[in-house]
Design a protein around this motif. Structure first.
Motif, mmCIF file in Angstrom:
data_model
loop_
_atom_site.group_PDB
_atom_site.id
_atom_site.type_symbol
_atom_site.label_atom_id
_atom_site.label_comp_id
_atom_site.label_asym_id
_atom_site.label_seq_id
_atom_site.Cartn_x
_atom_site.Cartn_y
_atom_site.Cartn_z
ATOM 1 N N LEU A 81 0.852 -1.194 0.000
ATOM 2 C CA LEU A 81 0.000 0.000 0.000
ATOM 3 C C LEU A 81 0.888 1.244 0.000
ATOM 4 O O LEU A 81 2.074 1.176 0.302
ATOM 5 N N GLY A 82 0.283 2.381 -0.320
ATOM 6 C CA GLY A 82 1.030 3.637 -0.318
ATOM 7 C C GLY A 82 2.016 3.745 -1.457
ATOM 8 O O GLY A 82 3.017 4.457 -1.368
ATOM 9 N N PHE A 96 2.709 -5.918 3.327
ATOM 10 C CA PHE A 96 1.966 -6.849 4.179
ATOM 11 C C PHE A 96 2.052 -8.267 3.637
ATOM 12 O O PHE A 96 2.042 -8.490 2.421
ATOM 13 N N GLU A 97 2.084 -9.213 4.552
ATOM 14 C CA GLU A 97 1.882 -10.610 4.201
ATOM 15 C C GLU A 97 0.373 -10.849 4.072
ATOM 16 O O GLU A 97 -0.446 -10.097 4.613
ATOM 17 N N ILE A 98 0.017 -11.901 3.345
ATOM 18 C CA ILE A 98 -1.391 -12.275 3.204
ATOM 19 C C ILE A 98 -1.727 -13.290 4.293
ATOM 20 O O ILE A 98 -1.263 -14.433 4.253
ATOM 21 N N ASP A 122 -1.850 -9.166 7.236
ATOM 22 C CA ASP A 122 -1.333 -9.726 8.486
ATOM 23 C C ASP A 122 -1.426 -8.759 9.665
ATOM 24 O O ASP A 122 -1.209 -9.157 10.812
ATOM 25 N N ARG A 123 -1.802 -7.500 9.371
ATOM 26 C CA ARG A 123 -1.984 -6.501 10.438
ATOM 27 C C ARG A 123 -2.751 -5.333 9.844
ATOM 28 O O ARG A 123 -2.787 -5.166 8.620
ATOM 29 N N PRO A 124 -3.374 -4.496 10.659
ATOM 30 C CA PRO A 124 -4.030 -3.288 10.132
ATOM 31 C C PRO A 124 -2.989 -2.336 9.545
ATOM 32 O O PRO A 124 -1.842 -2.290 10.001
#
Length: 270
Positions: A81-82, A96-98, A122-124
């Motif tokens: 993201l970003g 992020f990991e899925i 895997d996290r917000p």
């Protein structure tokens, strides 16, 4: 026989009609981080990662995409993201990991019907100007009608040769009537009630059949937006990009409200 000057002039015209610098198919570069919900789903390649498909953030730990984007499951893929530039270092990027992948159980590979999937990260994410969720249309909402202007974005191919951009591209396109997309010279029976088709015939100086705005290979999984709300998921954007009778196909998100709520509800309780 055509003269050399004539051949050169024709070559310049064709190059202008198929200019690669404008993005998607006939689109433009998006302002950096102006679409903070757009995700890049990346697959391992050598020592690094390569953009494979798009997606979009719909909640603090959830990304919506297309089933056909992850044909072998997560398998080392990551969600970033970003992103604006795929290649440059950007402080805004979050990787992020899925944690979970939920494919719609009625996805049909034959025609990509029900081509909707949800990824639990895997996290917000950390909310910022460059990373945030987008609202999506729910059951009972009004989907765009024929000729309505909609928007799409992604890092997909710029042409049918597979040339890819480094920065996020966007395009304004128009909804094509469902009756037309069901015609045998368009998609025939493969086009279902769960789909919207859209593209845009661009004005001169290029002849209309040769100058389009459309999604393409690599844009799959990204959003189709109407008045700033995600109403579709790029599904068949990679099929004969930029051709008049093969507009991009998008999964209608509002048809899956119950399934989405069920998946995200279970994830929140886990």
């Amino acid at each position: 026989m055509l003269s050399v000057k004539t051949l050169v002039a024709v070559g310049i015209l064709v190059a202008g009609c198929f200019s690669l610098g404008e993005g998607i198919i006939g689109g433009r570069e998006a302002a950096a981080h102006s679409r903070p919900y757009v995700a890049s789903i990346q697959v391992p390649e050598g020592d690094g990662m390569k953009h494979e498909c798009g997606g979009f953030v719909v909640a603090d730990q959830w990304v919506m995409t297309a089933v056909h984007c992850l044909p072998t499951g997560p398998n080392g893929r990551k969600v970033v993201l970003g992103v604006h530039s795929l290649s440059r270092a950007e402080d805004t990027k979050q990787t992020f990991e899925i944690l979970e992948l939920h494919n719609h159980p009625q996805f049909t590979a034959h025609n990509y019907d029900n081509d909707i999937a949800l990824i639990k990260l895997d996290r917000p994410f950390n909310a910022s100007e460059a990373v945030g969720a987008v609202a999506f249309l729910r059951a009972g909402g009004v989907n765009p009608g024929t000729d309505a202007e909609v928007e799409t974005a992604g890092w997909g191919s710029l042409d049918n040769l597979g040339s890819r951009p480094d920065t996020l591209k966007e395009a304004s396109i128009r909804v094509v009537s469902s009756d037309r997309c069901r015609r045998s010279d368009y998609f025939g029976r493969k086009f279902t009630d769960n789909m919207i088709c859209a593209h845009k015939l661009c004005p001169d100086p290029c002849d209309r059949p040769h100058k389009m705005e459309d999604s393409c290979d690599g844009d799959s999984g990204g959003p189709l937006l109407y008045n700033g709300v995600a109403v579709g998921i790029t599904s068949n954007g990679g099929k004969k990009c930029g051709q008049v009778k093969k507009p991009g196909i998008y999964t209608i998100v509002s048809h899956y409200t119950e399934w989405i709520d069920g998946v995200m509800g279970r994830g929140a309780d886990a």
